[in-house]
Design a protein around this motif. Structure first.
Motif, PDB file in Angstrom:
ATOM      1  N   ASP A 450       0.798  -1.228   0.000  1.00 54.14           N
ATOM      2  CA  ASP A 450       0.000   0.000   0.000  1.00 54.14           C
ATOM      3  C   ASP A 450       0.833   1.283   0.000  1.00 54.14           C
ATOM      4  O   ASP A 450       0.281   2.388   0.144  1.00 54.14           O
ATOM      5  CB  ASP A 450      -0.942  -0.001   1.218  1.00 54.14           C
ATOM      6  N   SER A 465       3.259   9.710   8.414  1.00 53.44           N
ATOM      7  CA  SER A 465       1.830   9.681   8.077  1.00 53.44           C
ATOM      8  C   SER A 465       1.563   8.742   6.902  1.00 53.44           C
ATOM      9  O   SER A 465       0.549   8.033   6.881  1.00 53.44           O
ATOM     10  CB  SER A 465       1.345  11.092   7.743  1.00 53.44           C
ATOM     11  N   VAL A 466       2.480   8.731   5.929  1.00 48.57           N
ATOM     12  CA  VAL A 466       2.347   7.832   4.778  1.00 48.57           C
ATOM     13  C   VAL A 466       2.534   6.382   5.222  1.00 48.57           C
ATOM     14  O   VAL A 466       1.812   5.481   4.784  1.00 48.57           O
ATOM     15  CB  VAL A 466       3.380   8.199   3.687  1.00 48.57           C
ATOM     16  N   GLN A 467       3.495   6.155   6.105  1.00 51.33           N
ATOM     17  CA  GLN A 467       3.733   4.809   6.615  1.00 51.33           C
ATOM     18  C   GLN A 467       2.508   4.284   7.373  1.00 51.33           C
ATOM     19  O   GLN A 467       2.117   3.120   7.214  1.00 51.33           O
ATOM     20  CB  GLN A 467       4.965   4.790   7.524  1.00 51.33           C
ATOM     21  N   LYS A 468       1.914   5.142   8.178  1.00 54.44           N
ATOM     22  CA  LYS A 468       0.725   4.719   8.937  1.00 54.44           C
ATOM     23  C   LYS A 468      -0.431   4.398   7.995  1.00 54.44           C
ATOM     24  O   LYS A 468      -1.166   3.424   8.204  1.00 54.44           O
ATOM     25  CB  LYS A 468       0.331   5.816   9.923  1.00 54.44           C
ATOM     26  N   LYS A 469      -0.596   5.231   6.992  1.00 55.22           N
ATOM     27  CA  LYS A 469      -1.671   4.988   6.026  1.00 55.22           C
ATOM     28  C   LYS A 469      -1.459   3.687   5.266  1.00 55.22           C
ATOM     29  O   LYS A 469      -2.418   2.998   4.898  1.00 55.22           O
ATOM     30  CB  LYS A 469      -1.762   6.166   5.051  1.00 55.22           C
ATOM     31  N   ALA A 470      -0.181   3.333   5.035  1.00 51.84           N
ATOM     32  CA  ALA A 470       0.149   2.083   4.337  1.00 51.84           C
ATOM     33  C   ALA A 470       0.177   0.891   5.287  1.00 51.84           C
ATOM     34  O   ALA A 470       0.455  -0.233   4.855  1.00 51.84           O
ATOM     35  CB  ALA A 470       1.505   2.228   3.652  1.00 51.84           C
ATOM     36  N   ASN A 471      -0.122   1.135   6.571  1.00 50.02           N
ATOM     37  CA  ASN A 471      -0.113   0.075   7.588  1.00 50.02           C
ATOM     38  C   ASN A 471       1.228  -0.630   7.676  1.00 50.02           C
ATOM     39  O   ASN A 471       1.310  -1.857   7.837  1.00 50.02           O
ATOM     40  CB  ASN A 471      -1.215  -0.952   7.316  1.00 50.02           C
TER      41      ASN A 471
END
Length: 542
Positions: A450, A465-471
């Motif tokens: 993701d 924030s991108v890492q969290k969104k990509a799980n």
């Protein structure tokens, strides 16, 4: 009635299969069937090759991962089916091959033994034991060369007793290979009495003591001569593709439809005759007229294969640095933690890790993918001994071939053949130019699936924030890079330069000059080193 035991022995012949697991173009089989009353087709299952080894880093035996064991069993099953169609069958026994074969020669009163010539040190030592036994008992032995296009001994003899160390010099000596046998069999001589020897059916991998393997991902490539010939027909159906085939062109990230023939496993096990493959290619070249030439053509790849076989056959200690007169003596570093990270696909570089995961799951990766991870381990980033990487490939590849695997690691680590150590594969940009969206990475590293494409090759650069969104948090769900590529590659270049400048590296300047000249003529065949000598590619790949 008195039966002459000598006449019995003369009428009984054994064909001993090891490689060469095929019926077509099999000189050993052809010689074995001639003039005999009974023909014994034998294969010996070696427990060291098959039995589980719990101490190994991947499922498999002491000598092989599961994928190659599976491929071998499928090939044996196919060979048995082919023999049965010819009124025979494969006689399968278990044990240390040399003692088992010697016992069979005596018990079955064999008068003639035929097997394909083997060039590997293990095979030569094994076969010497059997030939010495046969000589003692007056048993005729025929061992024709058919695993390669040429007899390595002949090439070495033409070169004054030394193996040619450049592709061009090999080509100048080799000439044209003999045509394959075209004999078609309708029936083979029957099998004679086998006594009380335990004859086995071809086991399934589940029968070998591996327990529950339902969760293991197996190679999508099936073994056997039937599959090999079908694949060959499919490959050669597109004559334009065959005629235009050219390495270094090819996409290492193509996995749904690999950008090459994937016939190497069948050549490795002898399910496909290299002479038959060569002849089919030559027929297409004749029919189409214009086509690519060696070293970049498909025929050129077969010749590369023979080149490595010849050099390996004529070079003592070819599979190691110490005692190998053609190998540079480089002070590689010991770092087990970095090595294990590379081996297990946990370096933090998605391109490298995806390749290593594909290798573990499929037992096969594209040749440029092999180059990427070999360079990264050795002279590119980690500066770890090529023998360590060679051992991993030897275990996991279904096409693992002693001569070619060692030859390629010598080449890619700049330990022999190729000396431009400053040309390094980038673990970031090299894959990106073939697969900018990162589909290959997303498939083999689903933890990163993701990530936006602008971060897929360098996920550590993505904002939190991108890492969290990509799980996927880098350093938790997927590792941080084990090295800084820019710094590590510079350090590796410095160490390589120092090693080459040292008198202990034992590099012959004349050999280096000859190899460099040969590579320029060859346009740096990418089957063995990605670097093309085109000016636009002379910068470090980034």
């Amino acid at each position: 009635m008195i039966v002459n035991s000598n006449s019995i022995m003369e009428s009984n012949t054994m064909i001993w299969f090891r490689k060469g697991l095929r019926i077509h173009d099999n000189p050993a089989l052809d010689q074995a069937r001639r003039g005999c009353k009974h023909l014994y087709p034998v294969f010996v299952l070696d427990p060291h090759y098959l039995d589980p080894d719990q101490t190994a880093f991947s499922p498999g035996s002491a000598r092989s991962g599961l994928n190659r064991i599976q491929f071998l069993l499928e090939s044996l099953r196919d060979l048995d089916a082919s023999l049965r169609r010819l009124g025979s069958r494969l006689l399968l026994l278990r044990g240390e091959p040399s003692p088992v074969v010697c016992r069979l020669l005596k018990d079955w009163k064999i008068g003639k033994l035929c097997f394909e010539f083997d060039t590997e040190p293990y095979g030569l030592a094994r076969d010497k034991q059997v030939k010495d036994f046969a000589s003692k008992y007056g048993i005729e032995v025929q061992s024709p060369v058919s695993h390669t296009l040429f007899n390595p001994s002949d090439i070495i003899g033409k070169n004054g007793g030394r193996p040619p160390l450049t592709y061009q010099s090999f080509i100048a000596l080799a000439g044209r290979p003999v045509d394959p046998l075209t004999t078609m069999y309708s029936l083979l001589p029957p099998i004679g009495e086998t006594g009380d020897h335990e004859l086995l059916s071809v086991p399934k991998i589940e029968d070998l003591g591996y327990g529950d393997i339902s969760q293991e991902a197996f190679s999508p490539f099936r073994g056997g001569e039937t599959e090999a010939l079908n694949k060959l027909d499919q490959v050669l159906e597109d004559k334009a593709w065959v005629a235009q085939f050219e390495k270094p062109k090819g996409n290492p990230s193509a996995f749904l439809k690999p950008a090459t023939t994937v016939l190497s496993p069948y050549l490795k096990f002898g399910c496909l005759s290299t002479r038959y493959f060569y002849k089919r290619l030559d027929d297409i070249y004749t029919s189409v007229g214009k086509h690519t030439k060696p070293p970049v053509s498909l025929v050129g790849q077969l010749l590369w294969r023979d080149f490595f076989y010849t050099v390996a056959f004529g070079t003592p200690n070819f599979d190691r640095m110490k005692g190998n007169k053609i190998c540079k003596q480089i002070p590689w570093r010991e770092n087990e933690e970095l090595f294990v990270a590379w081996r297990d696909g946990r370096t933090g570089f998605p391109w490298i890790d995806a390749i290593m995961i594909q290798l573990k799951k499929w037992g096969w990766i594209h040749h440029l993918a092999r180059h990427s991870v070999a360079c990264f381990l050795t002279r590119g980033d980690l500066f770890i001994h090529w023998e360590k990487g060679r051992d991993v490939f030897e275990r996991l590849l279904i096409d693992s071939d002693w001569a070619i695997n060692n030859g390629n690691w010598l080449w890619l680590s700049c330990s022999s053949f190729f000396y431009q150590y400053f040309r390094i594969y980038s673990p970031i940009s090299f894959g990106k130019k073939y697969d900018p969206n990162g589909n290959y990475i997303r498939h083999f590293l689903p933890v990163l699936k993701d990530f936006p494409k602008e971060y897929i090759y360098e996920p550590w650069t993505a904002p939190l924030s991108v890492q969290k969104k990509a799980n996927c948090i880098i350093g938790e769900d997927y590792p941080k890079p084990v090295v800084n590529h820019e710094i590590a590659s510079k350090e590796c270049k410095k160490k390589m330069g120092e090693a080459l400048a040292s008198p202990t590296s034992k590099i012959n300047p004349l050999d280096q000059k000859a190899s460099s000249s040969s590579r320029k003529k060859q346009h740096h065949n990418d089957s063995h080193e990605v670097a093309s000598l085109k000016i636009k590619q002379r910068k470090n790949m980034k």
